[in-house]
Enzyme design. Structure first.
Site, PDB file in Angstrom:
ATOM      1  N   LYS A 111       3.330 -33.797  94.850  1.00  0.00           N
ATOM      2  CA  LYS A 111       2.048 -33.213  95.263  1.00  0.00           C
ATOM      3  C   LYS A 111       2.118 -31.690  95.283  1.00  0.00           C
ATOM      4  O   LYS A 111       1.145 -31.014  94.947  1.00  0.00           O
ATOM      5  CB  LYS A 111       1.631 -33.729  96.644  1.00  0.00           C
ATOM      6  N   LYS A 194       2.662 -48.994  80.242  1.00  0.00           N
ATOM      7  CA  LYS A 194       1.786 -49.829  81.054  1.00  0.00           C
ATOM      8  C   LYS A 194       0.338 -49.359  81.028  1.00  0.00           C
ATOM      9  O   LYS A 194       0.070 -48.176  80.912  1.00  0.00           O
ATOM     10  CB  LYS A 194       2.268 -49.755  82.509  1.00  0.00           C
ATOM     11  N   LYS A 197      -1.060 -46.000  82.925  1.00  0.00           N
ATOM     12  CA  LYS A 197      -0.083 -44.913  82.995  1.00  0.00           C
ATOM     13  C   LYS A 197      -0.646 -43.618  82.422  1.00  0.00           C
ATOM     14  O   LYS A 197      -0.383 -42.538  82.914  1.00  0.00           O
ATOM     15  CB  LYS A 197       1.197 -45.294  82.231  1.00  0.00           C
TER      16      LYS A 197
END
Ligand code: TRP
Length: 329
Positions: A111, A194, A197
């Site tokens: 983050k 996936k 993603k």
């Protein structure tokens, strides 16, 4: 019977990967276990949504999970911010969480990189809030993806620390719930791992038929097989993997035979695949759109969920306050 708990991110739509991965398993396990599912709207405040988005996101996610088969009678399905016991436990756990360990969490470090202008304390203590979510119902099992494993480990650490500090055996140490062979991994349409993603490789439950056809027709393929019965390259296997979950088995065998005989036309396969995806998602999509409009139903679901969740949460918090030493005069 296990107490299983899962927090649901309040942003983003459900795609086929989510559906066949977690959601289908949730739908199954809600009848076999004591399940808590909640929408983590407090967590979403770390990115400062507008008041309108905050509410609409919760509504959308709730409608999608209900339409996918979560049963508010069988499971306890609630909105995190409807349970004030959670932030209270969060406050208590914060006193025994150390800045150093929180700073070392990979989700926090990520983050800092992705939102360097908004490194707020909520981000730092995100794992503490997540631990409060889990420990408030003394859950034993938590289905989490790879990216959340460290946060679950922190929850275990906080549980253990609390037990040790007060010399009690109160909190369970929650472990990851593994779907095992029931976990179907749905690939993206761009041959890039996936579904979900990377952006643009997903088919969403709310996509309309036109959009689904467009996405499937654009999916990556190759120049076609050159030898009989050759192993399929990843981009082609991906289309078959999706076909496996949405199409009839004779459809799958038909295209498999064509592939193995080097007679496959990818255009035909894609057309069929798109129609089968549409047939699969259409009823879900219609339910989503109906539920989203149905204020009264949503209100009933959320109210019932909050009542059930608060009954369990209040009991935990009462015990915890007693253990810590809060006493009435
Ligand atoms: N952090 C989780 C995610 O991003 C969501 C979440 C919040 C959660 N609280 C939780 C998951 C408690 C499991 C248990 O996906």
């Amino acid at each position: 019977m296990e107490t299983i708990l899962s927090g649901i991110r309040s942003t983003g739509n459900l795609h086929l990967g989510n559906y066949f991965g977690a959601v289908k398993n949730f739908v199954k396990m809600q009848h076999e276990n004591n399940c808590y599912f909640f929408i983590a709207d407090y967590h979403s405040l770390t990115t400062h949504p507008t008041p309108e988005d905050l509410h609409n996101n919760v509504r959308k996610v709730l409608a999608e999970y209900l339409a996918s088969g979560l049963d508010p009678e069988a499971a306890t399905l609630y909105v995190q911010s409807d349970v004030p016991e959670i932030p209270e436990l969060y406050l208590l756990l914060n006193m025994n969480s150390y800045i150093g360990e929180l700073e070392r969490t990979t989700t926090f470090k990520d983050k800092i990189r992705t939102q360097p202008d908004n490194v707020n304390a909520g981000l730092l203590t995100y794992p503490v809030l997540m631990a409060a979510d889990i420990l408030i119902h003394n859950a034993t099992k938590v289905p989490v993806g790879k990216d959340q494993e460290q946060n679950l480990e922190m929850a275990r650490k906080f549980a253990k620390r609390f037990n040790h500090m007060y010399q009690v055996d109160y909190f369970n140490e929650p472990v990851a719930y593994n779907f095992g062979e029931n976990l179907v991994k749905i690939p993206g349409l761009d041959g890039d791992g996936k579904m979900g993603k990377s952006t643009g490789n997903g088919i969403y439950l709310v996509d309309d038929p036109k959009n689904i056809r467009k996405k499937v027709m654009k999916a990556k393929t190759d120049a076609g097989p050159t030898e009989m019965n050759q192993t399929k390259p990843e981009v082609i296997q991906n289309l078959f993997t999706i076909m496996d979950v949405v199409s009839a088995s004779d459809t799958v065998s038909h295209f498999n035979d064509k592939y193995n005989g080097c007679e496959i036309r990818y255009g035909d396969l894609k057309k069929q695949l798109a129609e089968d995806i549409i047939a699969f998602t259409s009823p879900i999509r219609e339910r989503i759109l109906d539920i989203e409009k149905n204020d009264e139903y949503l209100r009933t679901v959320v109210k019932m969920g909050a009542e059930k969740a608060r009954a369990s949460a209040a009991k935990t918090l009462k015990d915890v306050r007693e253990i810590i030493g809060f006493k009435p005069f």
